[in-house]
Design a protein around this motif. Structure first.
Motif, PDB file in Angstrom:
ATOM      1  N   SER A 142     -43.344 -99.641  31.392  1.00  0.00           N
ATOM      2  CA  SER A 142     -42.308 -98.606  31.341  1.00  0.00           C
ATOM      3  C   SER A 142     -40.961 -99.158  30.893  1.00  0.00           C
ATOM      4  O   SER A 142     -40.186 -98.454  30.228  1.00  0.00           O
ATOM      5  CB  SER A 142     -42.175 -97.923  32.707  1.00  0.00           C
ATOM      6  N   LEU A 143     -40.654-100.419  31.241  1.00  0.00           N
ATOM      7  CA  LEU A 143     -39.379-100.984  30.798  1.00  0.00           C
ATOM      8  C   LEU A 143     -39.328-101.086  29.285  1.00  0.00           C
ATOM      9  O   LEU A 143     -38.315-100.769  28.655  1.00  0.00           O
ATOM     10  CB  LEU A 143     -39.158-102.369  31.422  1.00  0.00           C
ATOM     11  N   PHE A 144     -40.429-101.533  28.676  1.00  0.00           N
ATOM     12  CA  PHE A 144     -40.438-101.658  27.223  1.00  0.00           C
ATOM     13  C   PHE A 144     -40.422-100.297  26.541  1.00  0.00           C
ATOM     14  O   PHE A 144     -39.937-100.173  25.420  1.00  0.00           O
ATOM     15  CB  PHE A 144     -41.641-102.473  26.760  1.00  0.00           C
ATOM     16  N   ALA A 145     -40.951 -99.278  27.197  1.00  0.00           N
ATOM     17  CA  ALA A 145     -40.919 -97.938  26.606  1.00  0.00           C
ATOM     18  C   ALA A 145     -39.491 -97.469  26.368  1.00  0.00           C
ATOM     19  O   ALA A 145     -39.237 -96.647  25.476  1.00  0.00           O
ATOM     20  CB  ALA A 145     -41.662 -96.953  27.510  1.00  0.00           C
ATOM     21  N   ARG A 157     -35.936-109.958  34.005  1.00  0.00           N
ATOM     22  CA  ARG A 157     -37.072-109.049  34.201  1.00  0.00           C
ATOM     23  C   ARG A 157     -37.862-108.878  32.904  1.00  0.00           C
ATOM     24  O   ARG A 157     -39.101-108.909  32.908  1.00  0.00           O
ATOM     25  CB  ARG A 157     -36.579-107.682  34.683  1.00  0.00           C
ATOM     26  N   LEU A 158     -37.152-108.700  31.792  1.00  0.00           N
ATOM     27  CA  LEU A 158     -37.831-108.494  30.517  1.00  0.00           C
ATOM     28  C   LEU A 158     -38.548-109.760  30.057  1.00  0.00           C
ATOM     29  O   LEU A 158     -39.638-109.693  29.478  1.00  0.00           O
ATOM     30  CB  LEU A 158     -36.820-108.023  29.470  1.00  0.00           C
ATOM     31  N   ALA A 159     -37.950-110.927  30.304  1.00  0.00           N
ATOM     32  CA  ALA A 159     -38.608-112.182  29.937  1.00  0.00           C
ATOM     33  C   ALA A 159     -39.862-112.398  30.778  1.00  0.00           C
ATOM     34  O   ALA A 159     -40.916-112.808  30.260  1.00  0.00           O
ATOM     35  CB  ALA A 159     -37.637-113.351  30.108  1.00  0.00           C
ATOM     36  N   ASP A 160     -39.767-112.139  32.089  1.00  0.00           N
ATOM     37  CA  ASP A 160     -40.935-112.311  32.958  1.00  0.00           C
ATOM     38  C   ASP A 160     -42.051-111.349  32.557  1.00  0.00           C
ATOM     39  O   ASP A 160     -43.237-111.725  32.534  1.00  0.00           O
ATOM     40  CB  ASP A 160     -40.546-112.082  34.417  1.00  0.00           C
ATOM     41  N   LEU A 161     -41.686-110.106  32.238  1.00  0.00           N
ATOM     42  CA  LEU A 161     -42.695-109.130  31.822  1.00  0.00           C
ATOM     43  C   LEU A 161     -43.320-109.539  30.488  1.00  0.00           C
ATOM     44  O   LEU A 161     -44.540-109.423  30.306  1.00  0.00           O
ATOM     45  CB  LEU A 161     -42.063-107.739  31.718  1.00  0.00           C
TER      46      LEU A 161
END
Length: 330
Positions: free
Chosen positions: A58-61, A133-137
């Motif tokens: 959902s974050l990347f969306a 958060r984005l790097a970990d995901l």
């Protein structure tokens, strides 16, 4: 918006290629979110479905609009030709929070309501935490979806770079971009990447040169990526994507399999462009020693030739080998 890049003398000397594991990871996410546009990847989509179920995308969306800007810091243009995923993740984690916030704001503007959503507000209120958060995901997505297939994907991308480099050496940029027309056009020192939109935006390269990155996921598009201050980049579909996810036995005609055997037929079929033993083994999922033996037999039969390229030996089909593969031998 269409983009027209204006080349100076220095830019012509600074065209280079690179392969980006991080870029491929984010394009894999885009493929997951828009599978109807990527029929070539249906076998891969079916196979990774269980892994996808364990991921929250959902974050990347928020940052992958149907049409618009995706933050460049998520997969910046590589500084070296073949970076490791660990090197690229380190660069992502080192992103300045203020720069990340600017790019996130720009990207969310293309998705109505994204910046005002609870997730969007949380990311913009604490950009340093957002980068983490984005790097970990991204790292989790890499290991779940792409790492198992990376040797095969990388081999195909490397083969494309080798092919394009020969085109560039043989005929300059005009020859290099010839088979990307009409989406890409080279004329009078300008490169135009045509996408949906109005009149092209003109971007002088100002001596920075152009980075060219093949992709297995971007087809059918050619993407003019990265806004200033990043190096101007063109991301284009790699050759051979249509057979990327097929098993070796599926690549050769039944008659050829009966004549040569499944693996030897797959080796002959897999040489759509010159390749080394290691690259071909990775592409086909076979042991390098087995591929080496098959190459030796096919070369002795006059179906292949070999030539040295630096430390590598590259194999390619002869006209007889191509005719046999296409069933055109009288």
């Amino acid at each position: 918006m269409p983009l027209r890049m204006s080349f100076g003398t220095d830019d012509l000397l600074r065209c280079r290629f690179a392969i980006s594991p991080l870029g491929q990871t984010h394009e894999a996410v885009r493929t997951l979110l828009r599978p109807e546009r990527y029929p070539y990847h249906l076998p891969w989509l079916r196979r990774v479905r269980p892994a996808v179920a364990g991921l929250d995308l959902s974050l990347f969306a928020l940052f992958i609009p149907i049409r618009g800007y995706t933050p460049d810091f998520l997969g910046p243009p590589p500084e070296v030709p073949y970076p490791s995923v660990e090197e690229e993740l380190a660069r992502l984690r080192a992103t300045e929070p203020a720069a990340a916030r600017r790019e996130m704001v720009r990207s969310m503007a293309f998705t109505p309501g994204a910046a005002e959503s609870p997730a969007g507000r949380a990311l913009l209120d604490d950009p340093a935490r957002a980068v983490r958060r984005l790097a970990d995901l991204t790292e989790r997505i890499w290991h779940a979806l792409l790492a198992p297939d990376w040797p095969r994907v990388r081999a195909l991308l490397e083969a494309d770079v080798a092919y394009r480099a020969r085109q560039l050496a043989d005929g300059g940029l005009e020859r290099l971009f010839a088979d990307l027309r009409p989406v890409v056009d080279w004329s009078e020192g300008r490169l135009t990447v045509s996408t949906r939109g109005e009149d092209p935006e003109v971007q002088p390269l100002d001596g920075r040169g152009l980075l060219l990155m093949p992709s297995v996921f971007v087809w059918p598009d050619v993407v003019s990526g990265f806004a200033p201050p990043w190096q101007p980049t063109v991301i284009y579909p790699a050759r051979g994507v249509g057979r990327l996810w097929q098993e070796p036995v599926e690549r050769a005609a039944d008659a050829l399999v009966r004549l040569l055997g499944a693996n030897r037929a797959a080796v002959l079929s897999g040489l759509e462009e010159p390749a080394s033993t290691t690259a071909l083994a990775q592409r086909l999922g076979l042991a390098p020693s087995s591929v080496s033996a098959h190459l030796a037999v096919l070369r002795s039969a006059g179906l292949l030739t070999s030539r040295r390229d630096g430390h590598r030996v590259l194999y390619e089909r002869t006209p007889l080998g191509t005719a046999l593969l296409e069933g055109d031998v009288a």
